[in-house]
Design a protein around this motif. Sequence first.
Motif, PDB file in Angstrom:
ATOM      1  N   GLU A  23      39.275  33.584  33.619  1.00 54.41           N
ATOM      2  CA  GLU A  23      40.429  32.688  33.465  1.00 54.41           C
ATOM      3  C   GLU A  23      41.674  33.445  33.010  1.00 54.41           C
ATOM      4  OE1 GLU A  23      40.690  29.531  34.542  1.00 54.41           O
ATOM      5  OE2 GLU A  23      38.702  29.983  35.334  1.00 54.41           O
ATOM      6  N   TYR A  24      41.507  34.419  32.147  1.00 49.51           N
ATOM      7  CA  TYR A  24      42.646  35.223  31.695  1.00 49.51           C
ATOM      8  C   TYR A  24      43.300  35.923  32.886  1.00 49.51           C
ATOM      9  CZ  TYR A  24      45.543  38.540  29.225  1.00 49.51           C
ATOM     10  OH  TYR A  24      46.621  39.262  28.776  1.00 49.51           O
ATOM     11  N   ILE A  25      42.489  36.545  33.711  1.00 48.10           N
ATOM     12  CA  ILE A  25      43.026  37.269  34.868  1.00 48.10           C
ATOM     13  C   ILE A  25      43.705  36.298  35.829  1.00 48.10           C
ATOM     14  CG2 ILE A  25      42.409  38.660  36.898  1.00 48.10           C
ATOM     15  CD1 ILE A  25      40.276  40.007  35.039  1.00 48.10           C
ATOM     16  N   LYS A  26      43.079  35.160  36.103  1.00 44.54           N
ATOM     17  CA  LYS A  26      43.686  34.169  37.001  1.00 44.54           C
ATOM     18  C   LYS A  26      45.034  33.679  36.470  1.00 44.54           C
ATOM     19  CE  LYS A  26      41.258  30.796  38.703  1.00 44.54           C
ATOM     20  NZ  LYS A  26      40.268  29.702  38.848  1.00 44.54           N
ATOM     21  N   LYS A  27      45.124  33.498  35.165  1.00 46.78           N
ATOM     22  CA  LYS A  27      46.334  32.944  34.559  1.00 46.78           C
ATOM     23  C   LYS A  27      47.454  33.973  34.394  1.00 46.78           C
ATOM     24  CE  LYS A  27      47.909  30.328  30.564  1.00 46.78           C
ATOM     25  NZ  LYS A  27      47.537  29.720  29.295  1.00 46.78           N
TER      26      LYS A  27
END
Length: 91
Positions: A23-27
């Motif tokens: 989720e961190y990378i996607k965001k």
Amino acid sequence: MGCLEAMKPEVLLSRCSFAEAREYIKKHVREYYEVEPGYKIHDVHLIGVPPLYVGIDGEDVVFPYTKPCHGTFVVKVAGGDAIGRLRSRRK
């Protein structure tokens, strides 16, 4: 297996779950690619629960790295040829 410390990583997120890393990378990273467990960045093999995302941020790559007994981290390192390999995965 290569040594992450030799790549002088910038740690973006510490001791997180695989889902939190994803989720961190996607965001936070505009350009990212799904890779399979075992995918190699420089001399480091990625481990984790799929899907694993590797991002490209300018000339750097952002990816989850798991250290047994220490947890999963999201790190940023110089991209080099890893960027071209990731971009060539587009279908």
